[in-house]
Design a protein around this motif. Structure first.
Motif, short mmCIF file in Angstrom:
data_model
loop_
_atom_site.label_atom_id
_atom_site.label_comp_id
_atom_site.label_asym_id
_atom_site.label_seq_id
_atom_site.Cartn_x
_atom_site.Cartn_y
_atom_site.Cartn_z
N ASP A 194 -18.76 -2.03 -16.34
CA ASP A 194 -17.82 -1.21 -15.58
C ASP A 194 -17.68 0.16 -16.23
O ASP A 194 -17.20 0.28 -17.36
N ARG A 195 -18.10 1.18 -15.51
CA ARG A 195 -18.00 2.56 -16.02
C ARG A 195 -16.99 3.38 -15.23
O ARG A 195 -16.98 4.60 -15.32
N ALA A 196 -16.16 2.71 -14.45
CA ALA A 196 -15.20 3.43 -13.61
C ALA A 196 -14.18 4.14 -14.48
O ALA A 196 -13.72 3.62 -15.50
N ASP A 197 -13.84 5.37 -14.07
CA ASP A 197 -12.84 6.12 -14.80
C ASP A 197 -11.47 5.46 -14.65
O ASP A 197 -11.07 5.10 -13.54
N PRO A 198 -10.73 5.31 -15.75
CA PRO A 198 -9.38 4.77 -15.63
C PRO A 198 -8.43 5.81 -15.03
O PRO A 198 -8.49 6.99 -15.39
N VAL A 199 -7.59 5.37 -14.12
CA VAL A 199 -6.59 6.25 -13.51
C VAL A 199 -5.22 5.73 -13.93
O VAL A 199 -4.84 4.61 -13.56
N PRO A 200 -4.47 6.48 -14.71
CA PRO A 200 -3.17 5.99 -15.17
C PRO A 200 -2.23 5.71 -14.00
O PRO A 200 -2.12 6.51 -13.07
N TRP A 201 -1.55 4.58 -14.08
CA TRP A 201 -0.63 4.21 -13.02
C TRP A 201 0.45 5.27 -12.82
O TRP A 201 0.84 5.58 -11.70
N HIS A 202 0.91 5.85 -13.93
CA HIS A 202 1.99 6.82 -13.83
C HIS A 202 1.56 8.11 -13.13
O HIS A 202 2.39 8.92 -12.74
N ALA A 203 0.22 8.29 -12.95
CA ALA A 203 -0.27 9.49 -12.27
C ALA A 203 -0.34 9.30 -10.75
O ALA A 203 -0.72 10.23 -10.03
N LEU A 204 0.03 8.11 -10.28
CA LEU A 204 -0.07 7.79 -8.85
C LEU A 204 1.33 7.67 -8.24
O LEU A 204 2.20 7.01 -8.81
N ALA A 205 1.50 8.29 -7.09
CA ALA A 205 2.74 8.15 -6.32
C ALA A 205 2.39 7.49 -4.99
O ALA A 205 1.81 8.14 -4.10
N LEU A 206 2.72 6.19 -4.88
CA LEU A 206 2.37 5.47 -3.66
C LEU A 206 3.21 5.95 -2.49
O LEU A 206 4.41 6.23 -2.62
N GLN A 207 2.57 6.00 -1.31
CA GLN A 207 3.23 6.41 -0.09
C GLN A 207 3.14 5.27 0.92
O GLN A 207 3.33 4.12 0.56
N GLN A 208 2.86 5.56 2.16
CA GLN A 208 2.89 4.52 3.18
C GLN A 208 1.71 3.56 3.06
O GLN A 208 0.67 3.89 2.52
N VAL A 209 1.93 2.35 3.58
CA VAL A 209 0.87 1.35 3.62
C VAL A 209 -0.11 1.71 4.75
O VAL A 209 0.29 1.95 5.89
N LEU A 210 -1.39 1.74 4.41
CA LEU A 210 -2.43 2.04 5.40
C LEU A 210 -3.02 0.77 5.99
O LEU A 210 -3.54 0.78 7.11
N GLY A 211 -2.95 -0.31 5.25
CA GLY A 211 -3.52 -1.57 5.75
C GLY A 211 -3.34 -2.67 4.73
O GLY A 211 -3.07 -2.41 3.55
N GLU A 212 -3.45 -3.89 5.19
CA GLU A 212 -3.32 -5.04 4.30
C GLU A 212 -4.28 -6.12 4.74
O GLU A 212 -4.40 -6.43 5.92
N GLY A 213 -5.00 -6.67 3.77
CA GLY A 213 -5.92 -7.77 4.04
C GLY A 213 -5.59 -8.95 3.17
O GLY A 213 -4.58 -8.98 2.46
N VAL B 73 -18.33 3.95 8.10
CA VAL B 73 -18.31 3.45 6.73
C VAL B 73 -18.01 1.96 6.76
O VAL B 73 -17.23 1.48 7.59
N LEU B 74 -18.65 1.23 5.85
CA LEU B 74 -18.47 -0.21 5.74
C LEU B 74 -17.45 -0.50 4.65
O LEU B 74 -17.55 0.03 3.54
N GLY B 75 -16.45 -1.32 4.95
CA GLY B 75 -15.42 -1.65 3.98
C GLY B 75 -15.25 -3.14 3.80
O GLY B 75 -16.09 -3.93 4.22
N ASP B 76 -14.15 -3.53 3.17
CA ASP B 76 -13.74 -4.91 2.94
C ASP B 76 -14.82 -5.73 2.24
O ASP B 76 -15.64 -6.40 2.87
N PHE B 77 -14.77 -5.70 0.91
CA PHE B 77 -15.74 -6.43 0.09
C PHE B 77 -15.17 -7.77 -0.40
O PHE B 77 -15.64 -8.32 -1.39
N GLY B 78 -14.16 -8.28 0.31
CA GLY B 78 -13.53 -9.52 -0.12
C GLY B 78 -14.47 -10.72 -0.16
O GLY B 78 -14.26 -11.66 -0.93
N ALA B 79 -15.50 -10.73 0.67
CA ALA B 79 -16.44 -11.85 0.72
C ALA B 79 -17.76 -11.53 0.02
O ALA B 79 -18.71 -12.31 0.10
N ALA B 80 -17.83 -10.38 -0.65
CA ALA B 80 -19.09 -9.96 -1.27
C ALA B 80 -19.41 -10.78 -2.51
O ALA B 80 -18.51 -11.24 -3.22
#
Length: 441
Positions: free
Chosen positions: A197-216, A357-364
């Motif tokens: 895993d080489r993904a950049d870490p994003v600090p939680w405190h740097a995020l301000a959550l807004q409205q829900v766009l979707g839920e699976g 765009v192809l999304g939802d990798f829950g079954a991948a």
């Protein structure tokens, strides 16, 4: 939701559907007053551990949900219900599935998140079976008799104790959607992916959550503002749930998302959340233009394995561009050793002009390591799912002229759903063919 009071007062007489969630410890006998009409019965979230022996008196019953009840054994009485087609016992405590519990008309069986170790050989007699949901159990193998279920199209066997994928499974003529992550046979490649895993870490405190766009099943997607140094960026944040889902384990989904790489038909992953206060897991992704919408609705009880079409058409030229883009991203994923497992129109976002765009990798799932034959077979299974997508695109473009893209897509679709998996084209060929068709459109 209905009430026991209304049922007992006769106010539900003539009902075709009934849902009761009232802490029930026993099956209410008043339900039999609906025997001449009741088709769908949902008793999820109660305290039931048995069903009455005379349940077949509900002679029109087609769908039964008893999820979230403390059953230890799948009730044998189900096998005597003459019209029962869909059975859902998710998140119970089921350890044993008797052969007698399998209804003769069974099309859809949900046993997700239980403790089942063995499936009975009698499952092979369920020749109408299309959808089988077994994620989150303790299965060490699948009965070879399941090979007789030649109508089986969707299979979820993630998060079990399987030591491999049997050859007969990869040759089923209609199998199109397969999820198997979280089993011992693919643990090594999953661990390697998490270690790389080489993904950049994003600090939680740097995020301000807004409205829900979707839920699976696996998580919730929010719009968010990311304070990235001196720059504030609008992004999407997916927060994963911890429990096993109908497709598998959310952490496996995250690993696949991070391992999928970059492609124009994938939503870019910008980073992985670090420092969540509840030690939760999540991804920060690019925010998709609000014009994008799902290509279709997910399958219904009636359609079972087929998407529900929305009310708007897709122009044949746009359909061709969508098909080419999805073939391209599927080719890319399989080149990365990833089987999407849920290649459906309802998991595709498009803007109406062919960009998708192809999304939802829950079954991948990652390909089993060191088995190129299985990797190719898995790709041909996914090609059948792509063939179902082509069929829907052709139908949705029914207003277009005969000939041209519409006829070409229909011809290609027939090759993708060939009952002999070995006769189906691979995604590289599909991408090239669709590219040539696009040049001539």
């Amino acid at each position: 939701m209905h009430s026991l009071e209304d049922l007992r007062a006769g106010r539900l007489n003539g009902a075709r559907q009934l849902r009761l969630c009232a802490g029930l410890g026993e099956f209410p006998r008043e339900i039999f007053d609906l025997a001449d009409t009741l088709e769908v019965l949902d008793l999820s979230g109660n305290q039931l551990s048995t069903l009455p022996d005379d349940l077949p008196r509900l002679h029109r019953l087609r769908i039964l949900f008893c999820s979230g009840n403390p059953f230890r054994v799948l009730p044998e009485v189900l096998g005597r219900c003459p019209q029962l087609e869909m059975v859902g016992f998710k998140s119970c405590q089921i350890e044993r599935v008797p052969a007698e519990a399998l209804p003769p008309r069974l099309r859809w069986l949900i046993l997700t998140d239980n403790q089942v170790e063995v499936l009975p050989a009698a499952i092979g007699r369920c020749t109408r079976l299309q959808k089988l949901m077994l994620a989150g159990n303790r299965l060490r193998s699948l009965p070879p008799e399941l090979a007789a279920c030649t109508r089986l199209e969707l299979l979820r066997i993630a998060a079990n104790q399987l030591t491999g994928l049997p050859g007969w499974l990869l040759r089923l003529p209609r199998l199109a959607w397969l999820a198997y992550a979280g089993n011992p046979f693919c643990a090594a490649v999953e661990q390697a992916a998490q270690g790389a895993d080489r993904a950049d870490p994003v600090p939680w405190h740097a995020l301000a959550l807004q409205q829900v766009l979707g839920e699976g099943a696996s998580g919730v997607i929010h719009r968010a503002a990311w304070q990235d140094g001196a720059r504030c960026r609008d992004v999407a944040v997916k927060l994963f749930k911890g429990a096993v889902t109908s497709d598998g384990l959310p952490l496996n989904e995250m690993a696949v998302c991070l391992g999928a790489g970059d492609h124009p038909n994938l939503i870019p992953v910008l980073g992985r959340i670090a420092g969540h206060p509840a030690e939760g897991h999540g991804l920060v992704m690019a925010l998709i233009d609000a014009r994008f919408r799902s290509l279709a609705g997910p399958p219904s009880f009636e359609s079972c394995t087929r998407d529900v079409r929305p009310g708007y058409p897709v122009h044949p030229d746009a359909a061709l561009r969508i098909a080419r883009g999805i073939a391209s991203v599927a080719r890319h994923l399989h080149a990365q050793g990833i089987n999407h497992g849920d290649l459906y129109a309802h998991n595709i976002l498009h803007c109406g002009e062919g960009r998708a765009v192809l999304g939802d990798f829950g079954a991948a799932s990652f390909h089993p390591p060191g088995d190129p034959g299985a990797a190719e077979a898995l790709q041909r299974i996914e090609v059948r799912a792509f063939g179902c997508l082509l069929e829907e695109l052709v139908e949705r473009g029914a207003d277009g002229p005969e000939g041209g893209p519409r006829t070409a897509l229909a011809s290609l679709q027939a090759r993708c759903v060939d009952p002999d998996p070995g006769a189906r084209p691979l995604f590289a060929e599909l991408e090239q063919t669709l590219g040539r068709l696009g040049e001539g459109a």
